[in-house]
Design an enzyme around this catalytic site. Structure first.
Site, PDB file in Angstrom:
ATOM      1  CB  CYS A   6       7.089  25.390 -11.632  1.00 26.05           C
ATOM      2  SG  CYS A   6       8.813  24.950 -10.484  1.00 26.05           S
TER       3      CYS A   6
ATOM      4  CD  GLU B  36       6.945 -20.059   4.889  1.00 23.08           C
ATOM      5  OE1 GLU B  36       6.471 -19.306   3.866  1.00 23.08           O
ATOM      6  OE2 GLU B  36       6.477 -20.216   5.519  1.00 23.08           O
TER       7      GLU B  36
ATOM      8  CE  LYS C 123       9.534  -5.738   7.147  1.00 28.07           C
ATOM      9  NZ  LYS C 123       8.971  -4.711   6.421  1.00 28.07           N
TER      10      LYS C 123
END
Ligand code: AMP
Ligand code: ZN
Length: 664
Positions: A426, A110, A308
């Site tokens: 910070c 798929e 991929k």
């Protein structure tokens, strides 16, 4: 025909036309005729409120507002997929399967559409709920938003019983995405970055009517049920198509990895012609019995694999490197790029991860660099074209001081990230921590947003989250854009947050690695912050799901005197720093070791309430009946197949009253 009959008939017709239009792309009536029918139905429904149905075609336009998306547990866990990048990876995988199964297997191929994964539960053929993947075990319920997506069937064709999850990807077609951006640019707004993030962001909009306006689609790729309704993956795709889902037609059934590779090669080129973004191929063992045999690793099925496609690259000039300070003090170097088009979107910034990465790539300001878009939100720099480097270029020297507060940075042995250790002084850290503290899943302070936090800190009114509880209305009124009413809201919001339960206060404190779930676990196990503060490293490790990294971080947090003081102050403002007596009383072990299946509708409580009662009393809720089930709690309309199954295994079926008796 009376109203009732007419409503039923119109709903049926509209459902079919909707299907023809959005799923088949073959409408048989004009938009105008469709609108007329919809208006007629709306009018009839308004006149006959007893005919309300959340799955009526009129509900697609949205309108429901969701303020808080409920976290719900998936009936079936949503796993992620293992990745492969080469034919060798795939052949290795096939060999592992052959070894376990002892025979060749068939696969489905798929396309891997890139969007947001969604699990939609259907019960008796009706859409019941839609849940995001979340962490795989539980996700956010976004049902009202998903109902507005036209390719999501609200009622299945030819299915009227059973409960199962349908899985698929919510995507924005590229055309629709571009059209949305054109409008935004015209209105002077920043364009959306890419279709995938826009799709998943859309699901979290509070106003479902807004979602209805977006051209989202649902591409179906799987069904989860217990027991499985089908024999194979391919068959389930075909059946789902008959039920009314949009199932991409490109899936193929193949007999070997060689054929899989052909499929991949074909789509690696052709995918750019598709109306949606894809980032790979998903290969699944076709036979569900074989899938069962192969099972799962901790994170992913052994019977599926993603391949991929190679990410797209672009080359551009790196103008400069800047450094960001996060809430935990972590420093992230960011590459500021000459804008470049990459995979359909304009890229201006890229991530450089950390000092090691910069050194490894030897990236320098002024370089021509290669940018790649992987799965991450920000693209990354993967290489430098050194031949194009100018002669006077000098290596990048990583900053030694915090760009915000000038404190020397430090780096823990074995960690890649630099940190600014000036936690309490910070500014981005102070603001970041307070923003986290007030966020929706933490203290959920209404009337206070990120911008106001910035103003409060700038004005020196707050230095930490405990200071919020000392704020007076007179102090905040002089702030920019602070009307009398908003000042009231802010103060009231802060006051109201004192009722937030302990587990969320704990999450809000922002201990590194202590997310929502871990906070919940800690709250249940230690019951109060005092006991948690006294817990030893070993005590912490003994808690399920708490590993060394988390345990160490908790110890460090409470060793810090400043943090201990903050906790003491929160206590003095009467925030919940222990599980309340009610919660304690709520939790028993009356149902310890018992497993329940809940079916049907109940009179005195909702299904979710019932399930949470089971869990609070130490029992387990399971979605399907097996030999291990202790009781089936049955309400009205219990599914006949469940009844059969319970009888088959000889499992006692109890009603609501019996159950309440068990826990009373
Ligand atoms: P990953 O997030 O990389 O682990 O990949 C798993 C995700 O791929 C799933 O959660 C889905 O969102 C997505 N996906 C896209 N197409 C498919 C498909 N055909 N079958 C399974 N997952 C898919
Ligand atoms: Zn700093």
């Amino acid at each position: 025909m009376n109203d009732r009959e007419r409503i039923i008939k119109l709903r049926e017709e509209l459902r079919e036309h909707n299907y023809r239009y959005y799923v088949l792309d073959k409408p048989v009536i004009s938009d105008y005729e469709f609108d007329l029918k919809l208006k007629e139905l709306q009018k009839l429904e308004d006149a006959n409120p007893e005919m309300y149905d959340p799955n009526s075609p009129t509900q697609r336009v949205g309108g429901d507002i969701t303020k808080d998306f409920k976290t719900v547990k998936h009936d079936f866990r949503m796993y992620s997929l293992d990745n492969s990048y080469s034919s060798e990876d795939l052949l290795d995988w096939e060999n592992r399967i052959k070894k376990m199964i002892g025979a060749p297997v068939q696969f489905t191929c798929e396309l891997k559409y890139d969007g947001a994964s969604m699990s939609i539960t259907y019960e008796n053929g009706q859409l019941l709920r839609a849940v995001t993947r979340g962490d795989g075990v539980q996700g956010d319920e976004v049902t009202a938003n998903v109902r507005t997506i036209n390719s999501v069937p609200l009622q299945l064709k030819g299915v009227s019983e059973g409960r199962f999850d349908v899985r698929g990807e919510i995507v924005l077609p590229i055309d629709g995405f571009n059209a949305m951006n054109e409008i935004r640019i015209k209105q002077g707004e920043e364009p959306y970055r890419n279709p995938r993030n826009t799709a998943s962001g859309s699901l979290k909009l509070q106003d479902s009517a807004e979602v209805a306006k977006r051209p989202l689609e649902f591409l179906m790729y799987g069904i989860k049920s217990e027991p499985p309704v089908f024999k194979t993956q391919f068959e389930s795709l075909e059946m789902a198509r008959n039920w009314g889902f949009k199932v991409p037609g490109d899936a193929r059934l193949v007999n070997s990895i060689d054929e899989v590779l052909e499929f991949i090669e074909f789509w690696d080129n052709k995918r750019h012609d598709l109306p949606y973004e894809t980032d790979g191929v998903v290969i699944k063992v076709n036979d569900l019995h074989v899938q069962d045999e192969l099972g799962y690793t901790a994170k992913s099925p052994r019977w599926a694999m993603a391949y991929k496609f190679k990410a797209e690259q672009a080359s551009t000039k790196l103008n400069s490197i800047s450094y960001q300070v996060g809430r935990t003090g972590a420093i992230t170097p960011v590459a500021n790029l000459e804008p470049v088009l990459l995979a359909g979107t304009i890229v201006k910034r890229a991530s450089l991860h950390n000092a090691d990465q910069i050194e490894k790539l030897d990236v320098r300001a002024g370089d021509t660099v290669y940018v790649e878009k992987g799965g991450e939100i920000i693209p990354k720099i993967v290489g430098v074209e050194t031949s194009k480097r100018s002669a006077d270029s000098v290596p990048t020297v990583y900053i030694a001081e915090c760009p915000e507060c000038k404190t020397p940075l430090f780096r823990t042995e074995g960690e890649a990230q630099h940190y600014c250790p000036n936690t309490m002084g910070c500014k981005p850290q102070i603001i970041g921590r307070i923003e986290h503290f007030i966020s929706r899943k933490a203290m959920d302070i209404e009337g206070l947003g990120g911008e106001t936090v910035g103003l409060l800190v700038e004005a020196g009114l707050v230095k930490n989250f405990a200071d919020l509880y000392e704020l007076k209305k007179e102090q905040v009124i002089p702030l920019e854009r602070m009307a009398d009413k908003s000042a009231d809201n802010l103060i009231n919001g802060i006051e109201a947050s004192k009722n937030i339960p302990f587990e969320r206060v704990l999450f809000a404190m922002g201990i590194r690695y202590v997310g929502e779930t871990v906070a919940k676990k800690l709250a249940r196990s230690f019951k109060s912050v005092s006991q948690l503060m006294e817990a030893s490293y070993e005590d912490l490790l003994a808690v399920e799901e708490i590993g060394e990294k988390i345990a160490r971080s908790i110890i460090e947090f409470f060793e810090n005197e400043e943090n201990r003081q903050l906790v003491e102050r929160l206590k003095s403002y009467r925030l919940h720093l222990a599980i309340s007596e009610e919660e304690m009383a709520d939790h028993t072990d009356k149902l310890q070791g018992k497993s329940f299946v809940v079916s049907g509708v109940f009179e005195s409580l909702s299904r979710n309430e019932l399930k949470s009662l089971i869990e609070k009393n130490g029992g387990k809720v399971s979605s399907s009946i097996s030999s291990k089930t202790s009781f089936v709690v049955a309400g009205a309309n219990m599914g006949p197949s469940k009844k059969q199954k319970a009888d088959k295994f000889g499992i006692p079926i109890i009603n609501e009253q019996d159950f309440l008796h068990l826990v009373s």
